[in-house]
Design an enzyme around this catalytic site. Structure first.
Site: not given
Ligand code: ADP
Length: 162
Positions: A41, A131
């Site tokens: 990513k 994000s």
């Molecule tokens: P990744 O690249 O591993 O998906 P992220 O930082 O996008 O990493 O997300 C990390 C974790 O947090 C994942 O399990 C994702 O589903 C969860 N997550 C991200 N945003 C939210 C949200 N708004 N509500 C609940 N879980 C979230």
């Protein structure tokens, strides 16, 4: 003591992530937030910056020993094996996350059957929060104050304006 790893990119940490951390702490005694160093990513913040953001935002939980932040080069399951941690936490938003999360949990189970993935449902308020969306909104001048803590909002604008 029941410890779990919460892996992710956290680029940057949002109220959605924080909500999952707090919910996970109702089940586990301690949470290790883990940033993968070798992710494909593309991120706007470096690993060190993202770790620093998490430290700022979760200062109280870290001081109380409830949360730790770490980074790792390699698979989450290998980190878990090394640290003898048997639980992985992932947050679930409706629709978008399920298939990807299911596949990843299955792949992890194949590699490490002793490790259980625990899914925690997001709060309704944050279910569309990601994000990428926040960065897009910020880039276009929209208000993101209900999506990330104020310090993070400032960091996003600093990065975008550079
Ligand atoms: P990744 O690249 O591993 O998906 P992220 O930082 O996008 O990493 O997300 C990390 C974790 O947090 C994942 O399990 C994702 O589903 C969860 N997550 C991200 N945003 C939210 C949200 N708004 N509500 C609940 N879980 C979230």
């Amino acid at each position: 003591m029941k410890i779990a790893v919460y892996p992710g990119t956290f680029d940057p940490i949002t109220f959605g992530h924080i909500d999952i951390v707090k919910r996970a702490l109702k089940i586990f005694d301690k949470l290790v937030i883990l940033l993968a160093k070798n992710s494909l990513k593309k991120t706007i913040f470096t690993t060190d910056e993202r770790i620093n953001h998490i430290r700022l935002v979760l200062d109280d939980l870290i001081k109380n020993g409830l949360v730790e932040v770490d980074s790792f080069e390699g698979l989450t399951v290998n980190y878990c094996k090394e640290k003898k941690i048997n639980y992985i936490i992932r947050g679930l938003r409706p629709l978008v996350d399920f298939e990807y999360e299911f596949e990843m949990a299955m792949a992890n189970r194949e590699m490490a059957p002793e490790i259980e993935t625990v899914f925690i449902l997001t709060d309704q308020k944050y279910f569309y929060l990601r994000s990428t969306l926040i960065k897009d909104l910020a880039l276009n001048g929209a208000d993101i104050s209900d999506k990330v803590p104020l310090i993070i909002e400032k960091e996003i604008y600093k990065r975008i304006n550079n």
